[in-house]
Enzyme design. Structure first.
Site, PDB file in Angstrom:
ATOM      1  N   GLY A  43       6.642  -1.563  -0.425  1.00 40.88           N
ATOM      2  CA  GLY A  43       5.109  -2.000  -0.530  1.00 40.88           C
ATOM      3  C   GLY A  43       4.997  -3.515  -0.976  1.00 40.88           C
ATOM      4  N   ASP A  99       4.323  -3.263  -5.711  1.00 46.07           N
ATOM      5  CA  ASP A  99       3.048  -3.415  -5.355  1.00 46.07           C
ATOM      6  C   ASP A  99       1.787  -2.690  -6.131  1.00 46.07           C
ATOM      7  OD1 ASP A  99       3.878  -0.566  -5.126  1.00 46.07           O
ATOM      8  OD2 ASP A  99       3.539  -0.412  -2.993  1.00 46.07           O
ATOM      9  N   ASP A 102       0.520   2.972 -10.556  1.00 56.53           N
ATOM     10  CA  ASP A 102      -0.584   4.101 -10.596  1.00 56.53           C
ATOM     11  C   ASP A 102       0.063   4.937 -11.671  1.00 56.53           C
ATOM     12  OD1 ASP A 102      -2.222   5.973  -9.804  1.00 56.53           O
ATOM     13  OD2 ASP A 102      -1.050   6.657  -7.906  1.00 56.53           O
ATOM     14  N   LYS A 130      -3.695  -0.018 -11.259  1.00 61.27           N
ATOM     15  CA  LYS A 130      -4.939   1.034 -11.213  1.00 61.27           C
ATOM     16  C   LYS A 130      -5.262   1.331 -12.808  1.00 61.27           C
ATOM     17  CE  LYS A 130      -4.329   3.571  -6.877  1.00 61.27           C
ATOM     18  NZ  LYS A 130      -4.152   4.928  -6.413  1.00 61.27           N
ATOM     19  N   PHE A 151      -7.281   5.392  -3.722  1.00 60.69           N
ATOM     20  CA  PHE A 151      -6.311   5.140  -2.973  1.00 60.69           C
ATOM     21  C   PHE A 151      -6.509   3.948  -2.158  1.00 60.69           C
ATOM     22  CE2 PHE A 151      -3.332   5.748   0.821  1.00 60.69           C
ATOM     23  CZ  PHE A 151      -2.394   6.082   0.072  1.00 60.69           C
ATOM     24  N   VAL A 152      -5.542   2.899  -2.017  1.00 61.72           N
ATOM     25  CA  VAL A 152      -5.876   1.803  -1.166  1.00 61.72           C
ATOM     26  C   VAL A 152      -4.713   1.527  -0.320  1.00 61.72           C
ATOM     27  CG1 VAL A 152      -7.394   0.620  -2.854  1.00 61.72           C
ATOM     28  CG2 VAL A 152      -4.862   0.305  -3.093  1.00 61.72           C
ATOM     29  N   ASP A 158       0.771   1.244   2.076  1.00 61.09           N
ATOM     30  CA  ASP A 158       0.631   2.265   3.180  1.00 61.09           C
ATOM     31  C   ASP A 158      -0.055   3.663   2.956  1.00 61.09           C
ATOM     32  OD1 ASP A 158       2.884   3.208   1.603  1.00 61.09           O
ATOM     33  OD2 ASP A 158       3.116   4.710   3.150  1.00 61.09           O
ATOM     34  N   ARG A 164       0.310  -1.332   6.448  1.00 63.01           N
ATOM     35  CA  ARG A 164       0.929  -2.208   5.495  1.00 63.01           C
ATOM     36  C   ARG A 164       0.640  -3.833   5.983  1.00 63.01           C
ATOM     37  NH1 ARG A 164       4.586   0.204   2.018  1.00 63.01           N
ATOM     38  NH2 ARG A 164       5.888   2.075   3.371  1.00 63.01           N
TER      39      ARG A 164
HETATM   40  P1  IMP Z   1       3.401   5.655  -9.327  1.00 66.80           P
HETATM   41  O1  IMP Z   1       4.714   5.963  -9.569  1.00 66.80           O
HETATM   42  O2  IMP Z   1       2.504   6.895  -9.542  1.00 66.80           O
HETATM   43  O3  IMP Z   1       2.944   4.317 -10.413  1.00 66.80           O
HETATM   44  O4  IMP Z   1       3.425   5.367  -7.811  1.00 66.80           O
HETATM   45  C1  IMP Z   1       3.975   3.815  -7.402  1.00 66.80           C
HETATM   46  C2  IMP Z   1       3.950   4.002  -6.076  1.00 66.80           C
HETATM   47  O5  IMP Z   1       3.216   4.891  -5.300  1.00 66.80           O
HETATM   48  C3  IMP Z   1       3.750   2.694  -5.464  1.00 66.80           C
HETATM   49  O6  IMP Z   1       4.776   1.766  -5.492  1.00 66.80           O
HETATM   50  C4  IMP Z   1       3.180   3.089  -4.098  1.00 66.80           C
HETATM   51  O7  IMP Z   1       4.172   3.063  -3.007  1.00 66.80           O
HETATM   52  C5  IMP Z   1       2.634   4.543  -4.261  1.00 66.80           C
HETATM   53  N1  IMP Z   1       1.027   4.258  -4.490  1.00 66.80           N
HETATM   54  C6  IMP Z   1       0.309   4.531  -5.504  1.00 66.80           C
HETATM   55  N2  IMP Z   1      -0.749   4.411  -5.441  1.00 66.80           N
HETATM   56  C7  IMP Z   1      -1.043   4.084  -4.014  1.00 66.80           C
HETATM   57  C8  IMP Z   1      -2.171   3.531  -3.592  1.00 66.80           C
HETATM   58  O8  IMP Z   1      -3.490   3.763  -3.782  1.00 66.80           O
HETATM   59  N3  IMP Z   1      -2.079   3.251  -2.039  1.00 66.80           N
HETATM   60  C9  IMP Z   1      -0.809   3.353  -1.493  1.00 66.80           C
HETATM   61  N4  IMP Z   1       0.304   3.654  -2.436  1.00 66.80           N
HETATM   62  C10 IMP Z   1       0.147   3.961  -3.661  1.00 66.80           C
HETATM   63 MG    MG Z   2       6.001   1.533  -3.373  1.00 67.03          MG
END
Ligand code: IMP
Ligand code: MG
Length: 182
Positions: A43, A99, A102, A130, A151-152, A158, A164
């Site tokens: 990403g 990227d 979240d 986020k 969700f973006v 992606d 992407r």
């Molecule tokens: P986390 O572990 O929940 O912080 O998620 C991180 C990973 O989830 C990011 O590196 C993205 O690959 C994916 N992700 C989280 N939110 C989104 C979104 O809104 N769109 C696309 N991918 C996301």
């Molecule tokens: Mg990622």
């Protein structure tokens, strides 16, 4: 605009202007340092490429590959290392570039892993943050944009490995998110 996109949250020119500012910050912060930039695959590719050409400090580039989202909008809780670091980062100044922050599970695990390799300093730079609480109260050191909890896709991000390549950040139309895989 892509026909599957519902709303553009961040335009291409907003991204490029913000990256100028962010790269200035990084160039100041890492002046005189021995920077190793670690991009989180896949990403962060656009973000890393656009940042790189604006960075004037000496640096090395590596990538780490992890997979935690298996083609879905919800995390599975699993985490596998799909590409290990190639460079020795012991006693180096490491900047992890991802990227999106979240829940923070991904970044937290990556940081835990990298810390074991004993870098001199370890900081994080995310393209998007986020607006939700992150695990372990994780706070990124550098952030390009904060966004609401939506969700973006686009600019490297992606949905089921698509979108992407969009040069902007957008939300998807609801019918795209409920479409069966295919
Ligand atoms: P986390 O572990 O929940 O912080 O998620 C991180 C990973 O989830 C990011 O590196 C993205 O690959 C994916 N992700 C989280 N939110 C989104 C979104 O809104 N769109 C696309 N991918 C996301
Ligand atoms: Mg990622």
């Amino acid at each position: 605009m892509h026909p599957d996109a519902a709303e553009i949250l961040i335009t291409e020119s907003q991204i490029q202007n913000r990256l100028d500012e962010l790269a200035n910050e990084l160039n100041h912060h890492y002046r005189g340092a021995d920077l190793t930039l670690v991009g989180v695959l896949t990403g962060s590719v656009m973000f890393v490429a656009d940042l790189l050409r604006r960075l004037s400090v000496p640096l090395r580039l590596d990538n780490i590959g992890v997979s935690s989202y298996h083609g879905n909008t919800h995390p599975t809780g699993e985490f596998t290392l799909t590409k290990a670091l190639q460079l020795d980062i012991r006693n180096r100044d490491v900047l992890v570039v991802d990227d999106i922050l979240d829940t923070g599970h991904t970044l937290h695990r990556i940081l835990t892993l990298i810390r074991q390799l004993e870098p001199r300093s370890l900081k994080t730079c995310v393209f998007l943050e986020k607006d939700i609480p992150h695990v372990h109260n994780l706070k990124p050191d550098f952030v390009a944009f904060k966004i609401p909890n939506r969700f973006v896709v686009g600019y490297g991000l992606d949905y089921r490995e698509r979108y992407r390549n969009l040069p902007y950040v957008a939300t998807l139309r609801p019918e795209v998110l409920t479409r069966p895989t295919g």
